[in-house]
Design an enzyme around this catalytic site. Sequence first.
Site, PDB file in Angstrom:
ATOM      1  N   HIS A 145     -11.728  15.944  -6.750  1.00 28.06           N
ATOM      2  CA  HIS A 145     -12.673  15.310  -5.836  1.00 28.06           C
ATOM      3  C   HIS A 145     -12.701  13.807  -6.099  1.00 28.06           C
ATOM      4  O   HIS A 145     -12.340  13.346  -7.185  1.00 28.06           O
ATOM      5  CB  HIS A 145     -14.058  15.939  -6.059  1.00 28.06           C
ATOM      6  CG  HIS A 145     -15.096  15.434  -5.118  1.00 28.06           C
ATOM      7  ND1 HIS A 145     -15.865  14.325  -5.391  1.00 28.06           N
ATOM      8  CD2 HIS A 145     -15.505  15.887  -3.912  1.00 28.06           C
ATOM      9  CE1 HIS A 145     -16.707  14.119  -4.403  1.00 28.06           C
ATOM     10  NE2 HIS A 145     -16.499  15.052  -3.484  1.00 28.06           N
ATOM     11  N   VAL A 147     -14.859  11.731  -6.953  1.00 25.93           N
ATOM     12  CA  VAL A 147     -15.609  11.187  -8.091  1.00 25.93           C
ATOM     13  C   VAL A 147     -15.018  11.597  -9.443  1.00 25.93           C
ATOM     14  O   VAL A 147     -15.541  11.215 -10.486  1.00 25.93           O
ATOM     15  CB  VAL A 147     -17.105  11.602  -8.047  1.00 25.93           C
ATOM     16  CG1 VAL A 147     -17.763  11.118  -6.774  1.00 25.93           C
ATOM     17  CG2 VAL A 147     -17.273  13.102  -8.215  1.00 25.93           C
ATOM     18  N   LYS A 148     -13.918  12.350  -9.436  1.00 26.93           N
ATOM     19  CA  LYS A 148     -13.332  12.807 -10.695  1.00 26.93           C
ATOM     20  C   LYS A 148     -12.362  11.777 -11.261  1.00 26.93           C
ATOM     21  O   LYS A 148     -11.969  10.834 -10.581  1.00 26.93           O
ATOM     22  CB  LYS A 148     -12.606  14.155 -10.475  1.00 26.93           C
ATOM     23  CG  LYS A 148     -13.495  15.264  -9.939  1.00 26.93           C
ATOM     24  CD  LYS A 148     -14.678  15.525 -10.844  1.00 26.93           C
ATOM     25  CE  LYS A 148     -15.469  16.761 -10.481  1.00 26.93           C
ATOM     26  NZ  LYS A 148     -16.242  16.683  -9.270  1.00 26.93           N
ATOM     27  N   ASN A 149     -11.966  11.988 -12.515  1.00 25.15           N
ATOM     28  CA  ASN A 149     -11.104  10.996 -13.169  1.00 25.15           C
ATOM     29  C   ASN A 149      -9.655  11.045 -12.682  1.00 25.15           C
ATOM     30  O   ASN A 149      -8.908  10.095 -12.884  1.00 25.15           O
ATOM     31  CB  ASN A 149     -11.179  11.115 -14.691  1.00 25.15           C
ATOM     32  CG  ASN A 149     -10.921  12.514 -15.191  1.00 25.15           C
ATOM     33  OD1 ASN A 149     -11.021  13.469 -14.453  1.00 25.15           O
ATOM     34  ND2 ASN A 149     -10.579  12.634 -16.458  1.00 25.15           N
TER      35      ASN A 149
END
Length: 199
Positions: A145, A147-149
Site C-alpha cells: 500500500h 503508506v508502506k515502506n
Amino acid sequence: FEKEFCSYIGVPNAVAFNSGTAALHAAIRLANLPIGSRILTTPLTFVSTNHVILYEGMIPVFADIDLTTGNMDLGSIRKLCRTEPRPRAIMAVHYGGHPINLDFLYDIAKEYKLLVIEDCAHACGASFGRENIGRALYASCFSFHAVKNLAIGDGGMLTTLDDELAEKARRFRWLGIDKSTLDRNKEGYSWKYNVEMLG
C-alpha cells in the site's frame, strides 16, 4: 516481481495479491481451521489483520503488547495458550518494522501446536538474525500500500516455504480456477477450466 521477491526474501514461493488484506485472507482461509477457532493476535495493528480472522468465522484473541517494541508480548501469548478452548493459530504482526522474537514465537507455537501466520505489512526489508522477515514455516503476508515502506500503489504478497500452499494461494486469488489464462493459451486459446474452490 514475484520471482525477484522470492530471491530477495529467500523463499521458493511468492504469490502476489491485490492487497495485503487479500494475502492475509488467503493465508487464514487456506489453513482450513475449524469455524470458531481462537486465533491469538494483537489489537495494535491495522483492522485487516483481525478482519480476515472474522471473515472466516474465527475469534481473535488479543495478547498484551510489549511496551518496548509494540509487538505482541510473548509472555502473554504463552499465558493465552493455556486457556480453554485452546487457540489454533497465531497471527503475529511485526509492528512498525520491528520483528517479533521469532525464536521464542516458534518455540511457543511448537509447544502448543499452533499455526503461525506472520503479518509483515510493515516489515518488508526487516530481518531477524541473518534472515529476512518473510520466511514463515506456513505463511508471511506483505502489503505494498502507498503508506508502506515498499509501495507499488497497492498490492500484497504471500510468501511461503510450502509449495502446496503456494499453489492453493494461486488458485484462491484466481477465483478457484485451476488454470491461468496464460496456461490456457499455450495451444490456442481455450475457455475450458475447472473451478475447484471458492476464491
